[in-house]
Design a protein around this motif. Structure first.
Motif, PDB file in Angstrom:
ATOM      1  N   GLN A 154       0.820  -1.214   0.000  1.00 32.44           N
ATOM      2  CA  GLN A 154       0.000   0.000   0.000  1.00 32.44           C
ATOM      3  C   GLN A 154       0.857   1.268   0.000  1.00 32.44           C
ATOM      4  O   GLN A 154       0.520   2.243  -0.685  1.00 32.44           O
ATOM      5  N   ASN A 155       1.942   1.274   0.746  1.00 33.30           N
ATOM      6  CA  ASN A 155       2.828   2.440   0.728  1.00 33.30           C
ATOM      7  C   ASN A 155       3.476   2.624  -0.645  1.00 33.30           C
ATOM      8  O   ASN A 155       3.669   3.746  -1.121  1.00 33.30           O
ATOM      9  N   ASP A 156       3.809   1.506  -1.309  1.00 37.57           N
ATOM     10  CA  ASP A 156       4.361   1.578  -2.659  1.00 37.57           C
ATOM     11  C   ASP A 156       3.331   2.184  -3.611  1.00 37.57           C
ATOM     12  O   ASP A 156       3.659   3.006  -4.468  1.00 37.57           O
ATOM     13  N   ALA A 157       2.069   1.760  -3.454  1.00 33.65           N
ATOM     14  CA  ALA A 157       0.999   2.248  -4.328  1.00 33.65           C
ATOM     15  C   ALA A 157       0.833   3.762  -4.207  1.00 33.65           C
ATOM     16  O   ALA A 157       0.531   4.444  -5.195  1.00 33.65           O
ATOM     17  N   ARG A 158       1.055   4.297  -3.029  1.00 39.91           N
ATOM     18  CA  ARG A 158       0.910   5.741  -2.819  1.00 39.91           C
ATOM     19  C   ARG A 158       1.968   6.548  -3.561  1.00 39.91           C
ATOM     20  O   ARG A 158       1.830   7.754  -3.743  1.00 39.91           O
ATOM     21  N   GLN A 159       3.024   5.877  -3.982  1.00 39.67           N
ATOM     22  CA  GLN A 159       4.083   6.567  -4.730  1.00 39.67           C
ATOM     23  C   GLN A 159       3.792   6.627  -6.228  1.00 39.67           C
ATOM     24  O   GLN A 159       4.507   7.295  -6.974  1.00 39.67           O
ATOM     25  N   LEU A 160       2.758   5.931  -6.681  1.00 41.40           N
ATOM     26  CA  LEU A 160       2.464   5.839  -8.105  1.00 41.40           C
ATOM     27  C   LEU A 160       1.486   6.930  -8.534  1.00 41.40           C
ATOM     28  O   LEU A 160       0.572   7.289  -7.801  1.00 41.40           O
ATOM     29  N   SER A 161       1.688   7.426  -9.742  1.00 35.90           N
ATOM     30  CA  SER A 161       0.789   8.449 -10.277  1.00 35.90           C
ATOM     31  C   SER A 161       0.478   8.209 -11.752  1.00 35.90           C
ATOM     32  O   SER A 161      -0.033   9.092 -12.425  1.00 35.90           O
ATOM     33  N   LEU A 200      -5.704   1.201 -14.337  1.00 30.50           N
ATOM     34  CA  LEU A 200      -7.026   0.589 -14.415  1.00 30.50           C
ATOM     35  C   LEU A 200      -7.076  -0.592 -13.451  1.00 30.50           C
ATOM     36  O   LEU A 200      -6.249  -1.502 -13.541  1.00 30.50           O
ATOM     37  N   LEU A 201      -8.024  -0.568 -12.530  1.00 32.06           N
ATOM     38  CA  LEU A 201      -8.203  -1.629 -11.546  1.00 32.06           C
ATOM     39  C   LEU A 201      -9.465  -2.409 -11.900  1.00 32.06           C
ATOM     40  O   LEU A 201     -10.558  -1.839 -11.965  1.00 32.06           O
ATOM     41  N   LEU A 202      -9.309  -3.703 -12.158  1.00 28.18           N
ATOM     42  CA  LEU A 202     -10.443  -4.565 -12.489  1.00 28.18           C
ATOM     43  C   LEU A 202     -10.555  -5.669 -11.438  1.00 28.18           C
ATOM     44  O   LEU A 202      -9.617  -6.452 -11.254  1.00 28.18           O
ATOM     45  N   TYR A 203     -11.689  -5.721 -10.755  1.00 32.91           N
ATOM     46  CA  TYR A 203     -11.925  -6.720  -9.713  1.00 32.91           C
ATOM     47  C   TYR A 203     -13.252  -7.425  -9.962  1.00 32.91           C
ATOM     48  O   TYR A 203     -14.183  -6.843 -10.528  1.00 32.91           O
ATOM     49  N   GLY A 204     -13.334  -8.681  -9.539  1.00 29.28           N
ATOM     50  CA  GLY A 204     -14.559  -9.448  -9.645  1.00 29.28           C
ATOM     51  C   GLY A 204     -15.430  -9.244  -8.415  1.00 29.28           C
ATOM     52  O   GLY A 204     -14.937  -9.289  -7.287  1.00 29.28           O
ATOM     53  N   GLN A 205     -16.698  -9.045  -8.638  1.00 27.03           N
ATOM     54  CA  GLN A 205     -17.626  -8.807  -7.534  1.00 27.03           C
ATOM     55  C   GLN A 205     -17.650  -9.969  -6.546  1.00 27.03           C
ATOM     56  O   GLN A 205     -17.827  -9.779  -5.342  1.00 27.03           O
ATOM     57  N   ASN A 206     -17.450 -11.184  -7.051  1.00 28.64           N
ATOM     58  CA  ASN A 206     -17.528 -12.377  -6.198  1.00 28.64           C
ATOM     59  C   ASN A 206     -16.165 -12.889  -5.745  1.00 28.64           C
ATOM     60  O   ASN A 206     -16.062 -14.014  -5.251  1.00 28.64           O
ATOM     61  N   ASP A 207     -15.133 -12.094  -5.921  1.00 23.88           N
ATOM     62  CA  ASP A 207     -13.775 -12.507  -5.563  1.00 23.88           C
ATOM     63  C   ASP A 207     -13.612 -12.501  -4.047  1.00 23.88           C
ATOM     64  O   ASP A 207     -13.816 -11.477  -3.395  1.00 23.88           O
ATOM     65  N   THR A 208     -13.250 -13.646  -3.471  1.00 24.01           N
ATOM     66  CA  THR A 208     -13.011 -13.723  -2.031  1.00 24.01           C
ATOM     67  C   THR A 208     -11.519 -13.691  -1.698  1.00 24.01           C
ATOM     68  O   THR A 208     -11.141 -13.405  -0.560  1.00 24.01           O
ATOM     69  N   ALA A 209     -10.659 -13.979  -2.680  1.00 25.43           N
ATOM     70  CA  ALA A 209      -9.207 -13.962  -2.449  1.00 25.43           C
ATOM     71  C   ALA A 209      -8.687 -12.529  -2.403  1.00 25.43           C
ATOM     72  O   ALA A 209      -7.909 -12.161  -1.513  1.00 25.43           O
ATOM     73  N   THR A 210      -9.081 -11.725  -3.381  1.00 21.04           N
ATOM     74  CA  THR A 210      -8.740 -10.299  -3.409  1.00 21.04           C
ATOM     75  C   THR A 210     -10.045  -9.542  -3.683  1.00 21.04           C
ATOM     76  O   THR A 210     -10.343  -9.196  -4.825  1.00 21.04           O
ATOM     77  N   PRO A 211     -10.838  -9.305  -2.653  1.00 18.06           N
ATOM     78  CA  PRO A 211     -12.172  -8.726  -2.829  1.00 18.06           C
ATOM     79  C   PRO A 211     -12.141  -7.292  -3.367  1.00 18.06           C
ATOM     80  O   PRO A 211     -11.091  -6.630  -3.331  1.00 18.06           O
ATOM     81  N   PRO A 212     -13.276  -6.801  -3.863  1.00 20.50           N
ATOM     82  CA  PRO A 212     -13.340  -5.457  -4.445  1.00 20.50           C
ATOM     83  C   PRO A 212     -12.846  -4.340  -3.520  1.00 20.50           C
ATOM     84  O   PRO A 212     -12.382  -3.311  -3.998  1.00 20.50           O
ATOM     85  N   ARG A 213     -12.926  -4.547  -2.208  1.00 18.06           N
ATOM     86  CA  ARG A 213     -12.445  -3.490  -1.312  1.00 18.06           C
ATOM     87  C   ARG A 213     -10.940  -3.281  -1.469  1.00 18.06           C
ATOM     88  O   ARG A 213     -10.428  -2.196  -1.173  1.00 18.06           O
ATOM     89  N   PHE A 214     -10.207  -4.314  -1.926  1.00 19.95           N
ATOM     90  CA  PHE A 214      -8.789  -4.127  -2.234  1.00 19.95           C
ATOM     91  C   PHE A 214      -8.647  -3.090  -3.352  1.00 19.95           C
ATOM     92  O   PHE A 214      -7.759  -2.240  -3.325  1.00 19.95           O
ATOM     93  N   PHE A 226      -6.623   0.482  -3.334  1.00 24.32           N
ATOM     94  CA  PHE A 226      -5.621   0.855  -4.338  1.00 24.32           C
ATOM     95  C   PHE A 226      -6.049   2.101  -5.108  1.00 24.32           C
ATOM     96  O   PHE A 226      -5.208   2.927  -5.475  1.00 24.32           O
ATOM     97  N   LYS A 227      -7.331   2.242  -5.362  1.00 27.41           N
ATOM     98  CA  LYS A 227      -7.814   3.436  -6.056  1.00 27.41           C
ATOM     99  C   LYS A 227      -7.519   4.694  -5.237  1.00 27.41           C
ATOM    100  O   LYS A 227      -7.113   5.734  -5.776  1.00 27.41           O
ATOM    101  N   ALA A 228      -7.705   4.598  -3.917  1.00 25.57           N
ATOM    102  CA  ALA A 228      -7.433   5.730  -3.034  1.00 25.57           C
ATOM    103  C   ALA A 228      -5.933   6.021  -2.952  1.00 25.57           C
ATOM    104  O   ALA A 228      -5.527   7.175  -2.758  1.00 25.57           O
ATOM    105  N   ALA A 229      -5.115   4.983  -3.136  1.00 24.09           N
ATOM    106  CA  ALA A 229      -3.660   5.142  -2.985  1.00 24.09           C
ATOM    107  C   ALA A 229      -2.979   5.638  -4.248  1.00 24.09           C
ATOM    108  O   ALA A 229      -2.027   6.423  -4.178  1.00 24.09           O
ATOM    109  N   ILE A 230      -3.454   5.197  -5.416  1.00 16.42           N
ATOM    110  CA  ILE A 230      -2.774   5.503  -6.681  1.00 16.42           C
ATOM    111  C   ILE A 230      -3.441   6.700  -7.357  1.00 16.42           C
ATOM    112  O   ILE A 230      -4.624   6.652  -7.713  1.00 16.42           O
TER     113      ILE A 230
END
Length: 237
Positions: free
Chosen positions: A177-184, A188-202, A206-210
């Motif tokens: 997450q700290n690395d992501a904050r350094q990116l500008s 494009l972030l694509l997540y599956g609504q039913n993903d339990t391994a990396t859920p949409p809140r991830f 990342f959207k808030a960080a990048i």
């Protein structure tokens, strides 16, 4: 390390990075689609597919450095990096530290949010200790079978690549997450609504960080969003 990769198409370069326990074949359909416009390169990361495993215990930094060295050896500079799951964590770390370069980034169900799983990690450690104590009197082969079954039941990928267990432990405890904050760069972030391994809140984190990130959550898709919704993912990319 001897590295297996596929290169298709012509134009600006798109580099694909797969997730833990996967191979470059996961991008076969998407790579073929994008090869109509771009030079597309997908590789088996060290320890997976037909690429040699690391000779020591690795972490995200090593995978990021390897990916950067690999693409330089091909004398290519990525226009876009497309990365799935743990490949996303590798891409974020590599871009933040300058080990990878790209003008744009596409993250498919990216991993790298580790802070939410402190309780789960403690549970895994306690479960592992309990399983070890219970199976100790049994033959070694039986112990291994039972351990695999137990870890699979509680949702751990520790035995997905048995030869990389210590590397896996390094990877899944490394938060980007700290690395992501350094990116500008445009992301494009694509997540599956039913993903339990990396859920949409991830994706939301990342959207808030990048800076400049855009999030699309695809209904009916799971962790392998590019398999579940191939047409939608290709169009979005």
């Amino acid at each position: 390390l001897l590295t297996n990769y596929q290169q298709l198409g012509d134009g600006k370069t798109v580099l694909f990075l797969h997730g833990w326990g996967d191979t470059s074949q996961t991008f076969q359909a998407l790579q073929k689609e994008l090869a109509a416009t771009y030079t597309t390169i997908s590789l088996d990361l060290p320890g997976f597919g037909q690429t040699q495993p690391p000779e020591s215990v690795w972490g995200l930094n090593d995978y990021a450095e390897f990916s950067g060295s690999f693409i330089k050896k091909l004398e290519q500079k990525p226009y876009v990096i497309v990365a799935h799951s743990n490949g996303g964590a590798i891409a974020i770390r590599g871009l933040a530290e300058g080990k990878l370069q790209a003008e744009k980034l596409v993250l498919l169900a990216s991993a790298g949010i580790r802070s939410e799983y402190k309780g789960r990690k403690l549970f895994l450690r306690l479960a592992a200790k309990g399983a070890k104590a219970l199976t100790k009197p049994l033959p070694q082969a039986t112990q291994q079978k039972l351990k695999k079954r137990a870890y699979k039941t509680i949702g751990s990928d520790l035995f997905v690549a048995e030869h990389l267990q210590e590397t896996f432990k390094n990877v899944v405890t490394d938060d980007v997450q700290n690395d992501a904050r350094q990116l500008s760069l445009p992301t494009l972030l694509l997540y599956g609504q039913n993903d339990t391994a990396t859920p949409p809140r991830f994706g939301e984190l990342f959207k808030a960080a990048i800076t400049g990130a855009q999030l699309n959550v695809l209904p009916g898709a799971g962790h392998f969003v590019h398999h579940d919704k191939p047409v939608e993912v290709a169009k979005a990319v």
